[in-house]
Design a protein around this motif. Structure first.
Motif, PDB file in Angstrom:
ATOM      1  N   ALA A 151      49.392  48.919  71.554  1.00  0.00           N
ATOM      2  CA  ALA A 151      49.017  49.742  70.498  1.00  0.00           C
ATOM      3  C   ALA A 151      47.904  49.245  69.607  1.00  0.00           C
ATOM      4  O   ALA A 151      47.565  50.040  68.722  1.00  0.00           O
ATOM      5  N   VAL A 184      48.554  48.971  63.957  1.00  0.00           N
ATOM      6  CA  VAL A 184      49.449  50.221  63.836  1.00  0.00           C
ATOM      7  C   VAL A 184      49.407  50.354  62.136  1.00  0.00           C
ATOM      8  O   VAL A 184      49.197  51.181  61.555  1.00  0.00           O
ATOM      9  N   PRO A 225      50.324  53.017  57.954  1.00  0.00           N
ATOM     10  CA  PRO A 225      49.689  53.387  59.006  1.00  0.00           C
ATOM     11  C   PRO A 225      47.878  53.353  58.633  1.00  0.00           C
ATOM     12  O   PRO A 225      47.650  53.634  57.764  1.00  0.00           O
ATOM     13  N   LYS A 281      46.285  56.390  62.962  1.00  0.00           N
ATOM     14  CA  LYS A 281      47.674  55.896  63.671  1.00  0.00           C
ATOM     15  C   LYS A 281      48.596  56.606  62.715  1.00  0.00           C
ATOM     16  O   LYS A 281      48.513  56.775  61.760  1.00  0.00           O
ATOM     17  N   ALA A 333      55.182  54.660  67.373  1.00  0.00           N
ATOM     18  CA  ALA A 333      53.735  54.866  66.876  1.00  0.00           C
ATOM     19  C   ALA A 333      52.785  55.712  67.983  1.00  0.00           C
ATOM     20  O   ALA A 333      53.133  56.119  68.996  1.00  0.00           O
ATOM     21  N   GLY A 341      48.373  57.249  68.320  1.00  0.00           N
ATOM     22  CA  GLY A 341      46.928  57.339  67.863  1.00  0.00           C
ATOM     23  C   GLY A 341      46.295  56.424  68.641  1.00  0.00           C
ATOM     24  O   GLY A 341      46.663  56.182  69.622  1.00  0.00           O
TER      25      GLY A 341
END
Length: 539
Positions: A340, A343, A362, A366, A388, A390
Motif C-alpha cells: 500500500a 498510508v 491518512p 489515501k 486502507a 487509495g
C-alpha cells in the motif's frame, strides 16, 4: 536546525503537483524518461554519495543507458524479469533504472539469500537474466540454471570486482564500452516495474506487482510528508533490495537533492555518518531506533548535526520523548506497507503526538479506517483491523489469484484504533497475536516492555502450544549485558497483566532479520527448546 516549510510547500509541493503523478508523471518513458529529463535539466547535481564518491544525475543517466544497452544485447525485452542481487552502492539503483528504461521488471534479491529462499523467488518470478555483485552471488544464481548471470560492481556499476565464472559475463565491463541506449521504448507509468517480494514473516514471500507510477507517487508523498527543501540531504542505511532506498532514490531525483547511501545499518556508525554527510532527514524502522538509543550517549556530539526531521515506523512510545531530547530533532511516525505504500503519517509540526504512539492520519489520496471482525466500522478507541484504500497501491500478487481488496479496502494485517484526533495507533500484527486461554496478547506490547529493561538489546515474543491455555508466551531475548531470566519475567510482571508475562525465556546471540529490519519470527527455533520456564521456577 533548518526550519521546515508548511506541508505541501517548498520543493516537495512543487514537485508533487497533486496526485496521480504530478508534473513528473507527464514525462514519457516512466522512471527512465524521468531520469533523462532530469539529466538534461540538472545533470550536474549530485544524486548519490557512496563511499566518499559523488555521482551526478548525468553520470547516473549515462551508466543507466550503457547498462540498458548491455541488458538488451543479452536478450532482455520489455516485460522480462531481471533478478538483481547486489549489496548497497550506486550499482543497484543504476541497474534498477536500466531495467526501468527497457520496460523490463526487476526482481530484487537479498544478497544473504541461500539455496532455499533464493530458489523460491527465482522459480516464482521466472527471470531471463540476473545481475550479481559477487562471485558467491553469481555462483548461487548459476546453480539455479535459469539463464545468464552478469557481474557488476555494487559500488559503482563498473566491471566485476570478482573473477567471472563459467556461465557468467562481466556486465560492468561490457557497459563501460557500450554505446548506450538512446532510444526510449514506449514505457508507460502504469507498466510493471518491480516484483517486490514481501518479507515473508508469516509464510513464503509473495511478489508485489509495483508499477512506475507506484514509485513516483510514493516518492511524491514522502517528499510532501518530509516537507523537502532544496537544502536537504537525504540518507539511507537500509539494503537496496528493500523498498525504502528505492523510493528515496526517486524522491531525490524529483527534488534535486543528494542521497547518501550507507553500506549497511550500523548502530555505532550511523550518527557519525549523519554528521559527516550533513544529512538533514532520513527514515528508520524496525529495531533501528531502539538500537541507536542503546548506544552510549555523547553530550558533545549527539546534537551536533543538521537533522531537522527523522521519519520512523514503530518507535517505542515510552521512549519517544527521550529520543527527541537526546538528538534534538522531531521523530515522526509514518505507516504503510510494500503493498500500500505510505498510508498514515504524522506531520513534522505535530508535537502533540510525542509519546502517544500515534501513527498519524491518512496522507493525501489515501483513506483508512478500523473494522471489526464482521467488517463493520469500529468506533473511535475500539481495536480492530486497519484497512486502507487509495494510491499508490500494488496491482496484485505475482502468480497468485487471490483477492486483493475486501469490500474495496486493502487489509493491512494490523490491529489498531483511531483516537479522537483522527490519528491511528498500532496495537500489533493481526497474526502476531497470542491467544492464551480467553485472552488475546499483542506480542508487540510485551516486546516493548522487555526492551525497556536496561540489559535487553532486543526481544521477540511468540506463541508456543500449551495443553491448558492453547498458547503460552515465549520471549526470545538478545542482551547487552548478563541478566537472569527470572529478573526479566519479574520486570514484565510488574508492568503488565500476569497473563501477558512470558512463561518461557530463551536467550539468543542475534535475531534472524527480514530485509525490512524486522525480526523474522518464523525463523526462530520452534517449541520450548531449552528455554527458561518461569512456572518451573515458581514450583
Amino acid at each position: 536546525m533548518t526550519a521546515a516549510p508548511p506541508p505541501g510547500g517548498g520543493a516537495a509541493g512543487n514537485v508533487a503537483g497533486g496526485l496521480g503523478g504530478g508534473v513528473a508523471g507527464h514525462v514519457a518513458g516512466g522512471l527512465g524518461g524521468l531520469l533523462r529529463e532530469r539529466a538534461v535539466a540538472h545533470g550536474d547535481r549530485v544524486l548519490f554519495r557512496f563511499a566518499g564518491v559523488e555521482t551526478t544525475v548525468a553520470q547516473v543517466e549515462d551508466r543507466t543507458d550503457r547498462l540498458a544497452a548491455v541488458l538488451a544485447a543479452h536478450g532482455v525485452r520489455r516485460g522480462d524479469r531481471v533478478a538483481v542481487m547486489l549489496d548497497n552502492g550506486v550499482g543497484f539503483p543504476v541497474a534498477w533504472l536500466a531495467i526501468a528504461r527497457l520496460g523490463a521488471v526487476i526482481v530484487p534479491l537479498n544478497p544473504g539469500y541461500r539455496s532455499a529462499d533464493l530458489a523460491h523467488i527465482v522459480k516464482d518470478s521466472g527471470p531471463v537474466l540476473a545481475l550479481a555483485g559477487s562471485a558467491a552471488a553469481a555462483q548461487a544464481l548459476l546453480a539455479l540454471d535459469f539463464g545468464e548471470v552478469g557481474l557488476l560492481d555494487p559500488a559503482d556499476a563498473g566491471p566485476a570486482p570478482d573473477p567471472v565464472q563459467a556461465g557468467a559475463f562481466d556486465a560492468g565491463a561490457e557497459a563501460a564500452v557500450a554505446a548506450g541506449l538512446r532510444d526510449l521504448p514506449d514505457v508507460g507509468w502504469d507498466d510493471l516495474l518491480n516484483l517486490q517480494y514481501t518479507s515473508g514473516t508469516t509464510g513464503f514471500p509473495k511478489g508485489c506487482m509495483l508499477t512506475h507510477r507506484y514509485w513516483l507517487h510514493l516518492a511524491e508523498l514522502a517528499a510532501d510528508v518530509a516537507a523537502v527543501t532544496p537544502d536537504d540531504v537525504d540518507l539511507t542505511a537500509q539494503p537496496f533490495h528493500y523498498m525504502d532506498p528505492q523510493w528515496n532514490t526517486v524522491l531525490c531525483l524529483l527534488t534535486g537533492i543528494p542521497l547518501v547511501i550507507l553500506p549497511r545499518f550500523s548502530a555505532s556508525g550511523f550518527w557519525p555518518s549523519v554528521r559527516e554527510h550533513g544529512a538533514t532527514f532520513f527514515y528508520v524502522l524496525g529495531t533501528m531506533p531502539l538500537l541507536l538509543l542503546k548506544q552510549p550517549p555523547d553530550a558533545g556530539l549527539d546534537r551536533s548535526h543538521r537533522v531537522r526531521l527523522v521519519l520512523c515506523s514503530g518507535i517505542t512510545p515510552a521512549l519517544h520523548a527521550t529520543i527527541e531530547e537526546r538528538w534534538g530533532a522531531p521523530w515522526r511516525e509514518a505507516y504503510g506497507s510494500t503493498e500500500a505504500g505510505v498510508v498514515l503519517a504524522v506531520r513534522p509540526e505535530d508535537t502533540a503526538c510525542v509519546g502517544t504512539g500515534a501513527m498519524g492520519s491518512p496522507v493525501p489520496g489515501k483513506e483508512a479506517k478500523v473494522v471489526r471482525e464482521d467488517g463493520t466500522d469500529a468506533a473511535d478507541g475500539e481495536v480492530g483491523e486497519i484497512v486502507a484504500r487509495g494510491a499508490p497501491m500494488l496491482t496484485g500478487y505475482w502468480n497468485r489469484d487471490e483477492p486483493l481488496l475486501r469490500d474495496g479496502w486493502y487489509p493491512m494485517g494490523d490491529l489498531g484504533y483511531r483516537d479522537a484526533r483522527g490519528h491511528y495507533h498500532l496495537v500489533g500484527r493481526l497474526k502476531d497475536m497470542i491467544r492464551r486461554g480467553s485472552e488475546n496478547i499483542a506480542a508487540a506490547e510485551v516486546e516493548a516492555v522487555l526492551t525497556g529493561h536496561p540489559a535487553v538489546r532486543a526481544a521477540a515474543v511468540v506463541p508456543v502450544p500449551d495443553e491448558l491455555f492453547g498458547e503460552e508466551v515465549k520471549a526470545f531475548v538478545q542482551v547487552a549485558e548478563p541478566v537472569e531470566p527470572r529478573e526479566l519475567v519479574a520486570y514484565v510482571r510488574a508492568r503488565l497483566a500476569a497473563f501477558k508475562t512470558p512463561r518461557y525465556v530463551e536467550f539468543v546471540e542475534a535475531f534472524p532479520m527480514t530485509p525490512s529490519e524486522r525480526v523474522a519470527k518464523h525463523l526462530l527455533p520452534a517449541g520450548r527448546g531449552g528455554a527458561y520456564d518461569s512456572r518451573e521456577e515458581d514450583r
